[in-house]
Enzyme design. Structure first.
Site, PDB file in Angstrom:
ATOM      1  N   PRO A  41       0.917  -1.267   0.364  1.00 31.13           N
ATOM      2  CA  PRO A  41       0.215   0.184   0.218  1.00 31.13           C
ATOM      3  C   PRO A  41       0.287   1.487  -0.158  1.00 31.13           C
ATOM      4  O   PRO A  41       0.655   2.432  -0.500  1.00 31.13           O
ATOM      5  CB  PRO A  41      -0.695   0.122   1.656  1.00 31.13           C
ATOM      6  CG  PRO A  41      -1.282  -1.668   1.612  1.00 31.13           C
ATOM      7  CD  PRO A  41       0.733  -2.235   0.829  1.00 31.13           C
TER       8      PRO A  41
ATOM      9  N   GLU B 130       4.116  -9.772   8.222  1.00 28.40           N
ATOM     10  CA  GLU B 130       3.924  -8.545   8.461  1.00 28.40           C
ATOM     11  C   GLU B 130       4.652  -7.748   7.504  1.00 28.40           C
ATOM     12  O   GLU B 130       4.350  -6.668   7.498  1.00 28.40           O
ATOM     13  CB  GLU B 130       4.522  -7.753  10.311  1.00 28.40           C
ATOM     14  CG  GLU B 130       3.731  -8.789  11.441  1.00 28.40           C
ATOM     15  CD  GLU B 130       2.303  -7.908  10.925  1.00 28.40           C
ATOM     16  OE1 GLU B 130       1.749  -7.125  11.181  1.00 28.40           O
ATOM     17  OE2 GLU B 130       1.225  -9.183  10.890  1.00 28.40           O
TER      18      GLU B 130
ATOM     19  N   ARG C   5      -4.782  -9.599 -20.755  1.00 25.45           N
ATOM     20  CA  ARG C   5      -5.957  -9.314 -22.067  1.00 25.45           C
ATOM     21  C   ARG C   5      -5.110  -7.804 -22.744  1.00 25.45           C
ATOM     22  O   ARG C   5      -6.851  -7.864 -23.368  1.00 25.45           O
ATOM     23  CB  ARG C   5      -7.317  -8.364 -20.854  1.00 25.45           C
ATOM     24  CG  ARG C   5      -6.942  -6.893 -19.989  1.00 25.45           C
ATOM     25  CD  ARG C   5      -8.160  -6.711 -18.934  1.00 25.45           C
ATOM     26  NE  ARG C   5      -8.723  -6.212 -19.715  1.00 25.45           N
ATOM     27  CZ  ARG C   5      -9.188  -4.944 -20.633  1.00 25.45           C
ATOM     28  NH1 ARG C   5      -8.634  -4.173 -20.395  1.00 25.45           N
ATOM     29  NH2 ARG C   5      -9.991  -4.749 -21.135  1.00 25.45           N
TER      30      ARG C   5
ATOM     31  N   ASP D  26     -12.866   0.072 -23.595  1.00 18.50           N
ATOM     32  CA  ASP D  26     -13.549  -0.080 -22.351  1.00 18.50           C
ATOM     33  C   ASP D  26     -12.317   1.189 -21.381  1.00 18.50           C
ATOM     34  O   ASP D  26     -12.122   1.835 -22.470  1.00 18.50           O
ATOM     35  CB  ASP D  26     -12.551  -0.754 -21.667  1.00 18.50           C
ATOM     36  CG  ASP D  26     -10.832  -1.554 -21.863  1.00 18.50           C
ATOM     37  OD1 ASP D  26     -10.651  -2.472 -21.315  1.00 18.50           O
ATOM     38  OD2 ASP D  26     -10.491  -0.924 -22.030  1.00 18.50           O
TER      39      ASP D  26
HETATM   40  C1  9WO Z   1       2.080  -3.579   4.677  1.00 21.02           C
HETATM   41  C2  9WO Z   1       1.928  -1.961   4.777  1.00 21.02           C
HETATM   42  C3  9WO Z   1       0.270  -1.036   5.595  1.00 21.02           C
HETATM   43  C4  9WO Z   1       0.236  -0.070   5.172  1.00 21.02           C
HETATM   44  C5  9WO Z   1       1.926   0.699   4.822  1.00 21.02           C
HETATM   45  C6  9WO Z   1       2.643   0.051   3.951  1.00 21.02           C
HETATM   46  C7  9WO Z   1       2.676  -1.065   4.250  1.00 21.02           C
HETATM   47  N1  9WO Z   1       3.613  -2.271   3.252  1.00 21.02           N
HETATM   48  C8  9WO Z   1       3.181  -3.254   3.358  1.00 21.02           C
HETATM   49  C9  9WO Z   1       3.630  -4.770   3.044  1.00 21.02           C
HETATM   50  O1  9WO Z   1       4.438  -4.471   2.578  1.00 21.02           O
HETATM   51  N2  9WO Z   1       2.677  -6.263   2.947  1.00 21.02           N
HETATM   52  C10 9WO Z   1       3.283  -7.116   2.721  1.00 21.02           C
HETATM   53  C11 9WO Z   1       2.092  -7.562   1.720  1.00 21.02           C
HETATM   54  C12 9WO Z   1       2.912  -7.954   4.387  1.00 21.02           C
HETATM   55  C13 9WO Z   1       1.532  -8.708   4.300  1.00 21.02           C
HETATM   56  C14 9WO Z   1       0.870  -8.403   2.959  1.00 21.02           C
HETATM   57  N3  9WO Z   1       0.909  -7.460   1.922  1.00 21.02           N
HETATM   58  C15 9WO Z   1       0.338  -6.464   1.612  1.00 21.02           C
HETATM   59  C16 9WO Z   1       0.530  -5.923   0.572  1.00 21.02           C
HETATM   60  N4  9WO Z   1      -1.136  -6.685   1.867  1.00 21.02           N
HETATM   61  N5  9WO Z   1      -1.927  -5.719   1.617  1.00 21.02           N
HETATM   62  C17 9WO Z   1      -1.308  -5.152   0.420  1.00 21.02           C
HETATM   63  C18 9WO Z   1      -1.623  -4.234  -0.617  1.00 21.02           C
HETATM   64  C19 9WO Z   1      -0.179  -4.003  -2.074  1.00 21.02           C
HETATM   65  C20 9WO Z   1      -0.751  -3.433  -3.041  1.00 21.02           C
HETATM   66  N6  9WO Z   1      -2.370  -2.783  -3.287  1.00 21.02           N
HETATM   67  C21 9WO Z   1      -2.530  -3.032  -1.777  1.00 21.02           C
HETATM   68  C22 9WO Z   1      -2.727  -3.712  -0.646  1.00 21.02           C
END
Ligand code: 9WO
Length: 255
Positions: free
Chosen positions: A94, A121, A159, A174
């Site tokens: 994120p 984490e 796609r 699209d």
């Molecule tokens: C989580 C996170 C939360 C707030 C700010 C930065 C952050 N980095 C991560 C992260 O790298 N997490 C790893 C990947 C391990 C836990 C699960 N991960 C993840 C990736 N959760 N959510 C995403 C993600 C990736 C792309 N777009 C939205 C969510």
């Protein structure tokens, strides 16, 4: 012909892409290649450990840098053996740059990428500092891992490959192909639960249909994502008819 090398503790996620729908077509015809690499296969010890407790304390576990680095090297070597040039390494998080359709288009025309899917984490920051070229976000939410964002990226790229969509024009027509949100779509019956299809769509006047669709794209984008319309206007990509519609929308919204 992009090739994706995905580092994941859960390669089974990607079986759905290989076996279903549009993406399956892309893999079967070879216009996109997908290889998964499991850090567990490059981990040490009887338990093949891929994670450990965070320095400084706190909940959860952190992915070890060493197995990820070995996995990455194995994937990069396989790419070289396959005659592929080096590719960028991306991590889904994120905290990354938001994925956009113009980026998807440029990846679709590139040799591909190595995609790192984090779990637990997160990933030891030193692996990121040493190896990751960019972090990519799909939005402001947290998942349990990077696999679903990786699948979303691969789907968006697949796609766009020639011959993958039944109708070559679909990808062009699209949402976002023009920098706007898509227009509404209708199919049979002409009256559903008392709701009619807009009459212009039943009339067979193709120019009027095209204008109506363009107007609806502009209207929806202006209401929900005004910054998209502003970007097109600044880029000089709105014609006189577009500007007239936007003037009418602005007038109608005056109190
Ligand atoms: C989580 C996170 C939360 C707030 C700010 C930065 C952050 N980095 C991560 C992260 O790298 N997490 C790893 C990947 C391990 C836990 C699960 N991960 C993840 C990736 N959760 N959510 C995403 C993600 C990736 C792309 N777009 C939205 C969510």
């Amino acid at each position: 012909m992009p090739r994706f090398d995905v580092l994941t503790l859960f390669p089974a996620y990607f079986e759905a892409l290989r076996t279903q729908g549009i993406c399956r077509r892309a893999f079967d015809s070879g216009v996109v290649e997908l290889h998964t690499w499991n850090p567990r296969d490059h981990a040490e010890g009887a338990h093949r450990t891929v994670d450990d407790r965070p320095y400084g304390g706190g909940p959860g576990m952190v992915m070890l840098a060493q197995p990820l680095q070995r996995t990455l090297h194995a994937a990069q070597q396989a790419r070289m053996r396959a005659g592929r040039g080096p590719a960028p390494v991306w991590l889904f998080s994120p905290a990354g740059q938001p994925l956009r359709q113009d980026m998807v288009r440029s990846i679709a025309a590139s040799p591909g990428a190595l995609l790192v899917c984090g779990r637990y984490e997160g990933v030891d920051q030193r692996f990121i500092d040493r190896h990751v070229d960019a972090e990519i976000s799909l939005g402001d939410f947290v998942l349990s891992g990077g696999e679903i964002p990786a699948m979303a990226l691969i789907d968006a790229v697949a796609r766009l490959q020639p011959g993958v969509l039944g109708d070559a024009l679909s990808a062009q027509q699209d949402s976002f192909s023009d920098g706007l949100l898509d227009c509404p779509h209708y199919t049979r019956p002409p009256l559903f639960d008392g709701l009619p299809v807009p009459p212009v769509l039943l009339g067979g006047d193709h120019a009027r249909v095209a204008r109506w669709r363009r107007d609806r794209m502009l209207e929806l984008s202006w209401r929900r994502r005004p910054e998209l319309v502003e970007a097109l206007q600044r880029a000089g990509r709105l014609d006189a008819d577009d500007l007239r519609l936007l003037d009418a929308l602005r007038l109608a919204s005056q109190p």
